[in-house]
Design a protein around this motif. Structure first.
Motif, PDB file in Angstrom:
ATOM      1  N   THR A 156       0.845  -1.186   0.000  1.00  0.00           N
ATOM      2  CA  THR A 156       0.000   0.000   0.000  1.00  0.00           C
ATOM      3  C   THR A 156       0.887   1.244   0.000  1.00  0.00           C
ATOM      4  O   THR A 156       2.115   1.143   0.058  1.00  0.00           O
ATOM      5  N   LEU A 157       0.266   2.407  -0.022  1.00  0.00           N
ATOM      6  CA  LEU A 157       1.010   3.666   0.021  1.00  0.00           C
ATOM      7  C   LEU A 157       1.891   3.763   1.264  1.00  0.00           C
ATOM      8  O   LEU A 157       2.970   4.350   1.225  1.00  0.00           O
ATOM      9  N   SER A 158       1.437   3.154   2.373  1.00  0.00           N
ATOM     10  CA  SER A 158       2.219   3.238   3.620  1.00  0.00           C
ATOM     11  C   SER A 158       3.560   2.521   3.519  1.00  0.00           C
ATOM     12  O   SER A 158       4.456   2.772   4.330  1.00  0.00           O
ATOM     13  N   ASP A 159       3.734   1.657   2.527  1.00  0.00           N
ATOM     14  CA  ASP A 159       5.031   1.018   2.319  1.00  0.00           C
ATOM     15  C   ASP A 159       6.053   1.981   1.725  1.00  0.00           C
ATOM     16  O   ASP A 159       7.256   1.683   1.692  1.00  0.00           O
ATOM     17  N   PHE A 160       5.586   3.126   1.224  1.00  0.00           N
ATOM     18  CA  PHE A 160       6.462   4.071   0.538  1.00  0.00           C
ATOM     19  C   PHE A 160       6.455   5.472   1.151  1.00  0.00           C
ATOM     20  O   PHE A 160       7.447   6.179   1.076  1.00  0.00           O
ATOM     21  N   ILE A 161       5.319   5.896   1.701  1.00  0.00           N
ATOM     22  CA  ILE A 161       5.159   7.277   2.158  1.00  0.00           C
ATOM     23  C   ILE A 161       4.830   7.277   3.646  1.00  0.00           C
ATOM     24  O   ILE A 161       3.811   6.745   4.063  1.00  0.00           O
ATOM     25  N   ASP A 162       5.717   7.896   4.428  1.00  0.00           N
ATOM     26  CA  ASP A 162       5.507   8.006   5.862  1.00  0.00           C
ATOM     27  C   ASP A 162       5.364   9.486   6.219  1.00  0.00           C
ATOM     28  O   ASP A 162       6.224  10.071   6.874  1.00  0.00           O
ATOM     29  N   VAL A 163       4.287  10.078   5.721  1.00  0.00           N
ATOM     30  CA  VAL A 163       4.004  11.489   5.971  1.00  0.00           C
ATOM     31  C   VAL A 163       2.621  11.548   6.612  1.00  0.00           C
ATOM     32  O   VAL A 163       1.632  11.182   5.971  1.00  0.00           O
ATOM     33  N   PRO A 164       2.518  11.979   7.855  1.00  0.00           N
ATOM     34  CA  PRO A 164       1.212  11.998   8.519  1.00  0.00           C
ATOM     35  C   PRO A 164       0.267  13.032   7.909  1.00  0.00           C
ATOM     36  O   PRO A 164       0.683  14.097   7.466  1.00  0.00           O
ATOM     37  N   GLY A 165      -1.008  12.664   7.843  1.00  0.00           N
ATOM     38  CA  GLY A 165      -2.046  13.613   7.462  1.00  0.00           C
ATOM     39  C   GLY A 165      -2.259  13.837   5.982  1.00  0.00           C
ATOM     40  O   GLY A 165      -3.048  14.697   5.605  1.00  0.00           O
ATOM     41  N   VAL A 166      -1.573  13.092   5.100  1.00  0.00           N
ATOM     42  CA  VAL A 166      -1.822  13.258   3.663  1.00  0.00           C
ATOM     43  C   VAL A 166      -2.685  12.110   3.150  1.00  0.00           C
ATOM     44  O   VAL A 166      -2.623  10.990   3.676  1.00  0.00           O
ATOM     45  N   TYR A 167      -3.488  12.424   2.146  1.00  0.00           N
ATOM     46  CA  TYR A 167      -4.410  11.442   1.573  1.00  0.00           C
ATOM     47  C   TYR A 167      -4.383  11.555   0.058  1.00  0.00           C
ATOM     48  O   TYR A 167      -4.143  12.634  -0.485  1.00  0.00           O
ATOM     49  N   PRO A 168      -4.660  10.449  -0.642  1.00  0.00           N
ATOM     50  CA  PRO A 168      -4.652  10.498  -2.100  1.00  0.00           C
ATOM     51  C   PRO A 168      -5.748  11.413  -2.647  1.00  0.00           C
ATOM     52  O   PRO A 168      -6.869  11.422  -2.152  1.00  0.00           O
ATOM     53  N   ALA A 169      -5.394  12.161  -3.667  1.00  0.00           N
ATOM     54  CA  ALA A 169      -6.366  12.969  -4.408  1.00  0.00           C
ATOM     55  C   ALA A 169      -6.674  12.187  -5.683  1.00  0.00           C
ATOM     56  O   ALA A 169      -6.058  12.378  -6.718  1.00  0.00           O
ATOM     57  N   GLY A 170      -7.591  11.244  -5.568  1.00  0.00           N
ATOM     58  CA  GLY A 170      -7.901  10.348  -6.677  1.00  0.00           C
ATOM     59  C   GLY A 170      -7.227   9.003  -6.468  1.00  0.00           C
ATOM     60  O   GLY A 170      -6.468   8.798  -5.518  1.00  0.00           O
TER      61      GLY A 170
END
Length: 182
Positions: free
Chosen positions: A28-42
């Motif tokens: 998932t995205l969490s395997d690559f991005i460890d930035v709190p509070g961001v969500y996919p736009a699409g």
């Protein structure tokens, strides 16, 4: 100030931060991005690759994802068969899918793009040629590009999103991300 992250989503990665409801563990995205509070736009399908935008700003997220704002999404599609003028014209005018007609798109045949190797590779068949096209759409239905190319007789083998509006993939390798100013 709003945060905006450009991410090159690899093949076989879910476009969400958690994997719900399966026995097997999928990336998932969490395997690559460890930035709190961001969500996919699409979203981008698990079997598609390329540019995803993530933000911590709800208004920006809605503006990017909502078809009302007509932000073009540009894809590189490797398709089965040799794409011809008739198919490109049909895609440019819009095609009828089971959920209604699509808006007109910008469709052009292109040479094989310089892309990273996909893992696993696209299945190669000696007896069936393939070709590439660049397609820009202004809506975001479920699996829309794949359904559009299939509707004109050229099923998609590989799909890479190259741009969303003014934001482009640039030189991001699969799994890489960078933050940009909004």
């Amino acid at each position: 100030m709003a945060r905006l992250i450009l991410f090159n989503k690899p093949f076989d990665v879910l476009s969400q931060f958690t994997d719900r409801g399966t026995q097997t563990t999928r990336r998932t995205l969490s395997d690559f991005i460890d930035v709190p509070g961001v969500y996919p736009a699409g979203r981008l399908d698990r079997d598609s690759e390329g540019l995803m935008l993530l933000t911590d700003d709800g208004r920006l997220q809605a503006r990017i994802a909502d078809p009302r704002y007509k932000l073009g999404k540009t894809y590189l599609a490797q398709v089965e068969g040799t794409i011809g003028d008739e198919a490109l014209t049909a895609l440019s005018r819009g095609v009828v899918l089971n959920d209604g007609p699509t808006r007109p798109a910008k469709a052009i045949a292109i040479d094989d793009p310089a892309l990273w190797p996909r893992d696993p590779p696209v299945r190669f068949r000696k007896t069936v040629p393939d070709s590439w096209l660049q397609l820009t759409i202004h809506e975001g239905r479920n699996r829309q590009v794949r359904r559009m190319t299939a509707a004109v007789g050229h099923p998609t083998l590989r799909l890479v999103r190259k741009a969303i509006g003014e934001w482009t993939l640039g030189d991001l390798a699969p799994g890489e991300w960078r933050e940009v100013r909004v």
